[in-house]
Design a protein around this motif. Structure first.
Motif, mmCIF file in Angstrom:
data_model
loop_
_atom_site.group_PDB
_atom_site.id
_atom_site.type_symbol
_atom_site.label_atom_id
_atom_site.label_comp_id
_atom_site.label_asym_id
_atom_site.label_seq_id
_atom_site.Cartn_x
_atom_site.Cartn_y
_atom_site.Cartn_z
ATOM 1 N N UNK A 45 0.872 -1.170 0.000
ATOM 2 C CA UNK A 45 0.000 0.000 0.000
ATOM 3 C C UNK A 45 0.910 1.221 0.000
ATOM 4 N N UNK A 46 0.641 2.169 -0.879
ATOM 5 C CA UNK A 46 1.468 3.371 -0.941
ATOM 6 C C UNK A 46 1.411 4.068 0.415
ATOM 7 N N UNK A 47 2.583 4.209 1.018
ATOM 8 C CA UNK A 47 2.694 4.772 2.356
ATOM 9 C C UNK A 47 3.727 5.887 2.358
ATOM 10 N N UNK A 48 3.387 7.006 2.956
ATOM 11 C CA UNK A 48 4.324 8.125 3.065
ATOM 12 C C UNK A 48 5.505 7.692 3.929
ATOM 13 N N UNK A 49 6.703 7.762 3.394
ATOM 14 C CA UNK A 49 7.872 7.251 4.117
ATOM 15 C C UNK A 49 8.244 8.109 5.312
ATOM 16 N N UNK A 109 -2.854 1.855 -4.257
ATOM 17 C CA UNK A 109 -2.537 3.258 -4.476
ATOM 18 C C UNK A 109 -1.449 3.460 -5.517
ATOM 19 N N UNK A 110 -1.007 2.370 -6.133
ATOM 20 C CA UNK A 110 -0.044 2.481 -7.230
ATOM 21 C C UNK A 110 -0.796 2.847 -8.507
ATOM 22 N N UNK A 111 -0.126 3.567 -9.371
ATOM 23 C CA UNK A 111 -0.714 4.025 -10.624
ATOM 24 C C UNK A 111 -1.142 2.822 -11.473
ATOM 25 N N UNK A 112 -2.436 2.692 -11.818
ATOM 26 C CA UNK A 112 -2.903 1.523 -12.576
ATOM 27 C C UNK A 112 -2.319 1.437 -13.988
ATOM 28 N N UNK A 113 -1.980 2.564 -14.571
ATOM 29 C CA UNK A 113 -1.379 2.547 -15.903
ATOM 30 C C UNK A 113 0.008 1.913 -15.827
ATOM 31 N N UNK A 114 0.763 2.267 -14.807
ATOM 32 C CA UNK A 114 2.086 1.667 -14.617
ATOM 33 C C UNK A 114 1.975 0.200 -14.216
ATOM 34 N N UNK A 115 1.023 -0.115 -13.352
ATOM 35 C CA UNK A 115 0.813 -1.517 -12.958
ATOM 36 C C UNK A 115 0.479 -2.346 -14.200
ATOM 37 N N UNK A 116 -0.325 -1.802 -15.088
ATOM 38 C CA UNK A 116 -0.670 -2.508 -16.333
ATOM 39 C C UNK A 116 0.568 -2.768 -17.182
ATOM 40 N N UNK A 117 1.570 -1.909 -17.072
ATOM 41 C CA UNK A 117 2.836 -2.093 -17.797
ATOM 42 C C UNK A 117 3.788 -3.037 -17.057
ATOM 43 N N UNK A 118 3.433 -3.388 -15.802
ATOM 44 C CA UNK A 118 4.270 -4.306 -15.033
ATOM 45 C C UNK A 118 5.246 -3.635 -14.098
ATOM 46 N N UNK A 119 5.026 -2.359 -13.782
ATOM 47 C CA UNK A 119 5.891 -1.649 -12.833
ATOM 48 C C UNK A 119 5.030 -0.968 -11.771
ATOM 49 N N UNK A 120 5.631 -0.730 -10.619
ATOM 50 C CA UNK A 120 4.906 -0.060 -9.543
ATOM 51 C C UNK A 120 5.459 1.344 -9.348
ATOM 52 N N UNK A 121 4.599 2.317 -9.567
ATOM 53 C CA UNK A 121 4.921 3.719 -9.332
ATOM 54 C C UNK A 121 3.815 4.251 -8.427
ATOM 55 N N UNK A 136 -8.837 5.169 -7.885
ATOM 56 C CA UNK A 136 -7.538 4.965 -8.526
ATOM 57 C C UNK A 136 -6.707 6.227 -8.322
ATOM 58 N N UNK A 137 -5.435 6.046 -7.990
ATOM 59 C CA UNK A 137 -4.492 7.151 -7.846
ATOM 60 C C UNK A 137 -3.471 7.062 -8.978
ATOM 61 N N UNK A 138 -3.018 8.216 -9.452
ATOM 62 C CA UNK A 138 -2.118 8.258 -10.606
ATOM 63 C C UNK A 138 -0.837 9.002 -10.256
#
Length: 171
Positions: A45-49, A109-121, A136-138
């Motif tokens: 889960x996208x978490x503020x570091x 919370x990872x960008x679904x467009x990037x997840x669709x490409x196989x990377x987590x942003x 969805x978050x981008x």
């Protein structure tokens, strides 16, 4: 230096000092191992570091009920999915705890467009969209625009890759 002089110089405490260092090293290793295990869980889960808050402390329910990104408050926190979430009010907190699968951002919370490409942003909580009654978050405006043109396509591709990406995040 003779053993007798070593004992005199260190007051006979040298062996205790070494045991103390060994104990400290052991405890530090156990703590580091525990923190590493905790980090592995929260990376899904996208978490503020800096704050440790899910999606930067924004209230995930507010996207649905207020149609905008709203910062959560410290008074309304909940622990779910290995991270701390904040909410704007008790009602939003209760709704989220009853249905985190609905109100939580898709793909952690990872960008679904990037997840669709196989990377987590990591997605930006200020760049969001509700599609198919899901949040969805981008990571960038261009991703949100591409997603908006064909959400079903991106969701289908992202779903196909998400399980593998989650396993990679937990390593």
């Amino acid at each position: 230096m003779t053993a007798q002089r070593q004992q005199q110089n260190h007051g006979g405490h040298w062996p205790l000092f070494r045991r103390g260092i060994a104990l400290f090293t052991l405890l530090a290793g156990l703590i580091a191992q525990d923190l590493a295990g905790h980090a592995a869980i929260t990376e899904r889960i996208v978490t503020d570091r800096f704050s440790g808050l899910a999606i930067g402390g924004f209230d995930p329910v507010a996207y649905f009920v207020d149609s905008k990104a709203v910062m959560g408050l410290e008074d309304f926190e909940a622990w779910q999915g290995g991270v701390v979430w904040r909410f704007h009010n008790e009602g939003n907190r209760a709704s989220f705890l009853a249905h985190p699968e609905i109100y939580g951002p898709q793909f952690g919370g990872y960008d679904p467009v990037d997840v669709a490409r196989g990377v987590t942003v990591a997605g930006n909580p200020r760049l969001w969209m509700i599609a198919g009654e899901r949040l969805f978050l981008f990571s960038r405006e261009a991703s949100r625009e591409a997603f908006a043109a064909n959400p079903e396509r991106y969701v289908q591709r992202a779903n196909a890759r998400w399980q593998t990406l989650q396993q990679e995040l937990s390593r």
